[in-house]
Scaffold this active site. Structure first.
Site, short mmCIF file in Angstrom:
data_model
loop_
_atom_site.label_atom_id
_atom_site.label_comp_id
_atom_site.label_asym_id
_atom_site.label_seq_id
_atom_site.Cartn_x
_atom_site.Cartn_y
_atom_site.Cartn_z
N GLU A 112 1.96 66.68 1.28
CA GLU A 112 1.10 67.44 2.19
C GLU A 112 1.83 68.69 2.67
OE1 GLU A 112 -1.80 64.24 4.22
OE2 GLU A 112 0.26 64.07 4.91
N CYS A 125 4.40 74.59 6.99
CA CYS A 125 5.35 73.48 6.91
C CYS A 125 5.20 72.88 5.51
CB CYS A 125 4.97 72.48 8.00
SG CYS A 125 5.97 71.01 8.02
N CYS A 136 14.26 57.18 8.27
CA CYS A 136 14.31 57.28 9.74
C CYS A 136 13.19 56.41 10.32
CB CYS A 136 14.15 58.73 10.19
SG CYS A 136 15.48 59.78 9.59
N CYS A 139 9.71 57.90 11.62
CA CYS A 139 9.04 58.91 10.79
C CYS A 139 8.17 58.23 9.73
CB CYS A 139 10.09 59.80 10.12
SG CYS A 139 9.37 61.00 8.98
N ASN A 323 5.59 61.87 17.98
CA ASN A 323 4.23 61.70 17.47
C ASN A 323 4.08 60.26 16.99
OD1 ASN A 323 3.14 64.43 17.69
ND2 ASN A 323 4.74 64.96 16.21
N CYS A 366 4.78 66.62 13.12
CA CYS A 366 6.10 66.21 12.64
C CYS A 366 6.18 64.71 12.51
CB CYS A 366 7.18 66.63 13.64
SG CYS A 366 7.40 68.38 13.70
N1 SAH Z 1 13.98 65.50 6.62
C1 SAH Z 1 14.07 66.67 7.41
C2 SAH Z 1 12.77 67.46 7.54
C3 SAH Z 1 11.48 66.70 7.79
S1 SAH Z 1 11.02 66.12 9.36
C4 SAH Z 1 14.60 66.34 8.77
O1 SAH Z 1 14.71 65.17 9.10
O2 SAH Z 1 14.97 67.24 9.52
C5 SAH Z 1 10.84 67.44 10.47
C6 SAH Z 1 11.20 66.99 11.89
O3 SAH Z 1 10.26 66.04 12.43
C7 SAH Z 1 12.55 66.30 11.95
O4 SAH Z 1 13.26 66.77 13.05
C8 SAH Z 1 12.16 64.86 12.16
O5 SAH Z 1 13.19 64.11 12.69
C9 SAH Z 1 10.96 65.01 13.08
N2 SAH Z 1 10.16 63.81 13.19
C10 SAH Z 1 10.06 62.78 12.33
N3 SAH Z 1 9.21 61.85 12.80
C11 SAH Z 1 8.75 62.29 13.98
C12 SAH Z 1 7.83 61.79 14.93
N4 SAH Z 1 7.22 60.63 14.74
N5 SAH Z 1 7.58 62.53 16.02
C13 SAH Z 1 8.18 63.72 16.21
N6 SAH Z 1 9.06 64.26 15.33
C14 SAH Z 1 9.35 63.55 14.24
#
Ligand code: SAH
Length: 375
Positions: A112, A125, A136, A139, A323, A366
């Site tokens: 996406e 994005c 993570c 995420c 989120n 995010c």
């Molecule tokens: N893998 C990379 C880029 C993708 S995520 C990274 O981790 O930086 C982009 C951002 O969204 C990252 O800072 C990630 O930690 C954050 N993120 C992931 N899940 C999230 C959530 N549920 N709520 C808010 N931010 C989140």
């Protein structure tokens, strides 16, 4: 390296379809483009014409390439511009100014991208991998596992499509340009280093070899893969670096961001600071505020201390309310706690802005990108 070894699969697919996407014009360097065109029996200067159509006019449609003879353009487009992405679905939010597109790739993999129009900029994005191997816990993409890396052209095509749609006035507010690209979609960009770096080169290369964007308007967001961050610093293209920290202490960070057992908080921060020293670009620290998990005042203080221990003026903080993701028991911090967290960081002299979150109602914010179709 610290802590116990972690079994993280950063490179090979854990599930889903395998395969290399077909080579595309955009995967090639300007020199290779000339070679490819001549191999197809055409004059070398056709490469520049094709590049102009792609990067300046944002098109790969032979019908629009009227400065090339019809037979020539049909042959060149067929040979050099395989269709890599098919828009399967678009969803909008914020009165049409946030647009999430679900792309199907040639082998059935799905990614996406999210386009966000603001008053003074437009940001895309992009996804750099189908799925993600970093796992993570908060995420949605991290819960999928890694399907595969995207090729350079598969990433650049997301950008071209967005830029084209903005130029065509498809996003409310009138025709405009794409000003920013953030590698914050699906995947860990630094785990797909080569394709991501080649993408960055295409984004910043002046016309007609690239989109002519400013490096500072390109943000590479990483979980903190230290050797790759150090390598990025030496590329001579000062993109903005964002480090997804989410906790200032190893104990908690290893739980939230498992790769922390390989590169610790201090190692990641040292590398982020080196990035600033080499490039002069202020680094951004991302911190998803999770209620009662990482949002304590003492953690804000510890973060402020750790950042200041490395210098002043090299970093700013970007807390973001968590989120929601499917199956997670965690929620965003209370707004008062969020304000306190920000105030503490500011009291340490760290410029801090709460990140605007867009598109959560279409699972486009995010950490919510899961290329989910059965809704
Ligand atoms: N893998 C990379 C880029 C993708 S995520 C990274 O981790 O930086 C982009 C951002 O969204 C990252 O800072 C990630 O930690 C954050 N993120 C992931 N899940 C999230 C959530 N549920 N709520 C808010 N931010 C989140």
């Amino acid at each position: 390296m610290t802590g116990t070894p972690v079994r993280l699969d950063l490179s090979s697919p854990s599930r889903g379809p395998r395969g290399k996407p077909p080579k595309h014009f955009v995967d090639l360097t300007p020199e290779q483009r000339v070679e490819a065109v001549t191999e197809l029996g055409e004059k070398p200067f056709r490469a520049k014409q094709l590049a102009t159509h792609y990067f300046t006019h944002l098109t790969n449609d032979p019908a629009l390439m009227t400065d090339l003879p019809k037979a020539t353009r049909d042959k060149l487009v067929e040979g050099l511009f395989p269709q890599l992405l098919t828009a399967h679905r678009t969803q909008t939010a914020d009165k049409g100014t946030t647009v999430k597109t679900l792309w199907h790739l040639f082998d059935g993999a799905k990614v996406e991208s999210v386009l966000m129009r603001y008053a003074n900029r437009t940001t895309l994005c992009v996804s750099s991998q189908a799925g993600c191997g970093l796992a993570c816990s908060f995420c949605a993409t991290g819960q999928l596992g890694l399907t595969r890396n995207l090729s350079t052209a598969e990433i650049v095509e997301q950008v071209r499509a967005a830029a084209r749609s903005l130029a065509d006035g498809e996003v409310p507010g009138g025709p405009t340009r794409l000003s920013n690209v953030v590698f914050m979609g699906m995947g860990e960009p630094l785990a797909n280093y080569k394709s991501v770096m080649e993408t960055v080169r295409r984004l910043v290369a002046p016309a007609p070899d690239g989109l002519g964007m400013s490096a500072r308007n390109v943000t590479v967001s990483t979980v903190g893969m230290v050797p790759a961050m150090d390598r990025l610093a030496k590329e001579g293209i000062p993109v903005t670096l964002a480090l997804s920290l989410h906790a200032p202490d190893d104990e908690l960070r290893s739980e939230l961001v498992p790769v922390n057992t390989r590169w610790s908080v201090d190692e990641a921060l040292d590398s982020a600071h080196r990035y600033f020293e080499v490039t002069g670009r202020r680094v951004s620290i991302e911190y998803a505020l999770i209620r009662d998990i990482n949002d304590h005042a003492w953690r804000a203080d510890l973060l402020g201390e750790k950042l200041n221990a490395r210098g002043r003026g090299w970093v700013h903080c970007n807390p973001i309310p968590l989120n929601p993701t499917p199956g997670s028991k965690w929620t965003a911090s209370d707004p008062r706690v969020e304000q306190e967290f920000m105030a503490r960081l500011r009291a340490h002299g760290i410029p801090t802005t709460i990140r605007d979150t867009r598109g959560s109602e279409i699972d486009g914010a995010c950490g919510q990108l899961a290329a989910e179709e059965d809704e």
